[in-house]
Design an enzyme around this catalytic site. Sequence first.
Site, mmCIF file in Angstrom:
data_model
loop_
_atom_site.group_PDB
_atom_site.id
_atom_site.type_symbol
_atom_site.label_atom_id
_atom_site.label_comp_id
_atom_site.label_asym_id
_atom_site.label_seq_id
_atom_site.Cartn_x
_atom_site.Cartn_y
_atom_site.Cartn_z
ATOM 1 N N ASN A 66 0.858 -1.180 0.000
ATOM 2 C CA ASN A 66 0.000 0.000 0.000
ATOM 3 C C ASN A 66 0.900 1.238 0.000
ATOM 4 O OD1 ASN A 66 -1.788 2.043 0.541
ATOM 5 N ND2 ASN A 66 -2.654 1.118 2.387
ATOM 6 N N ARG A 71 -10.328 16.518 7.030
ATOM 7 C CA ARG A 71 -11.116 16.857 5.832
ATOM 8 C C ARG A 71 -12.492 17.375 6.216
ATOM 9 N NH1 ARG A 71 -10.119 11.255 2.776
ATOM 10 N NH2 ARG A 71 -8.521 10.868 4.320
ATOM 11 N N HIS A 73 -12.482 3.667 0.142
ATOM 12 C CA HIS A 73 -12.514 2.656 1.223
ATOM 13 C C HIS A 73 -13.270 1.401 0.781
ATOM 14 C CE1 HIS A 73 -12.372 6.140 4.366
ATOM 15 N NE2 HIS A 73 -11.150 5.676 4.191
ATOM 16 N N GLU A 117 -8.176 -4.790 5.408
ATOM 17 C CA GLU A 117 -8.020 -4.532 3.976
ATOM 18 C C GLU A 117 -6.886 -5.371 3.380
ATOM 19 O OE1 GLU A 117 -8.315 -0.409 5.370
ATOM 20 O OE2 GLU A 117 -8.949 0.080 3.340
ATOM 21 N N ARG A 165 -2.626 -2.225 -3.399
ATOM 22 C CA ARG A 165 -3.790 -1.362 -3.228
ATOM 23 C C ARG A 165 -3.658 -0.227 -4.242
ATOM 24 N NH1 ARG A 165 -4.794 3.430 0.974
ATOM 25 N NH2 ARG A 165 -6.953 3.802 0.461
#
Length: 398
Positions: A7, A241, A180, A384, A91
């Site tokens: 990743n 964010r 996600h 993940e 990923r």
Amino acid sequence: MNILVINCGSSSLKYQLINMEDESILAKGLAERIGIEGARVKHETTGKEEVVIEDTMDDHKAALKIVLDSIAHKEYGAVADLSEINAVGHRVVHGGEDFAESVVIDDAVMKAINDNVEIAPLHNPPNIMGIDAIKEILPEVPMVAVFDTAFHQTIPAVNHIYPLPYEYYEKYKVRRFGFHGTSHQYITERAAEILGKDLSEVNLVTCHLGNGSSISAIVGGKCYDTTMGFTPLEGLAMGTRSGDIDPAIIPFIMEKENLSTEEMSNVLNKKSGVLGISGVSSDFRDLEVAAKEGNDRAQLALDIFENRVRKYIGAFLSEMDHCDGIIFTAGVGENSITTRENVAKGLKAFGIKVDDEKNNVRGKEAIFSTEDSAIKLLVIPTNEELKIAKETQRLIAK
Ligand code: AMP
């Protein structure tokens, strides 16, 4: 079979080497500050002590060389030889409209990932660097790309088209993509197993609440709606964010503060969310401590975060004819007992009831609703990396 999961971020590279026989982690680690002074790799082989290797790493390829040396190191390595890595799963953040599933990486796939750089300028370039580096260092090893956006490609037009001139979608692919996806998919499949339901029959609201947060509506095991949009900025209030705001605020503040588009984008992505509201931290643990000590703005940040989670759960429940479970995952969803409690207690109108004792868990699978709750509440820790490894195994077996 051993699968290396990678990743890549802009200056970091996370990895796990997974033995697929028993799904155990053989080694894991993180290369950070790639291309910056003070670069290092933290590597841990299961059952051995963590080592930290400090060295210059000009790019992701240099970092990967150190990672692979660590994985096959005589003293602190996990395998005797790199030939024991059978495949690599990457990923990849943005698959655009090109990928509704994971794929074995070939030249055509690389071209499509490169074409999507235009809509994911921050995310796809480091993913591409990671793929190119592995291709150079381990040219014989098959590679698979697992996209954050793929699971959301089932979202229908009614939820992926924005109320803007339609030509922007046609010309620039301005639409909801969602992110996600690997996490939402993993917890969806796990929830179906736990609830003893066929995947094609399960309706869920999946809440991935971490530093970045998103919620998805799952109908018949497929994604029907999600809070993140064209970019990972839309939806919930997050660590740094903003999530949803009135778009008219953007030109207003740009004019008042004399900000360029890049500076405004930086404000919305890096200086907003719970950090912006509280002025304390983007980290939810810090906020919980500050709020307990009487910091009103830290408390307000937590209240706003929780309230938005509740609002979206309510909105997504209105998009399905029944709901089998509301799932909480990621750093905050798995670990913050108070966030789960506050969110769920605000959902009384839906007949949702929390069992406080059962909710007293961190980082473990649990059903924390009462027996008579109209909808089950679940904690399912996301994984993940395992999902990427499973996808990689499935595709290279074909
Ligand atoms: P993630 O992005 O999934 O790694 O989640 C990171 C966020 O989870 C950070 O804001 C952490 O503060 C938060 N987190 C981790 N553990 C806890 C905890 N025990 N209580 C509250 N928040 C937590």
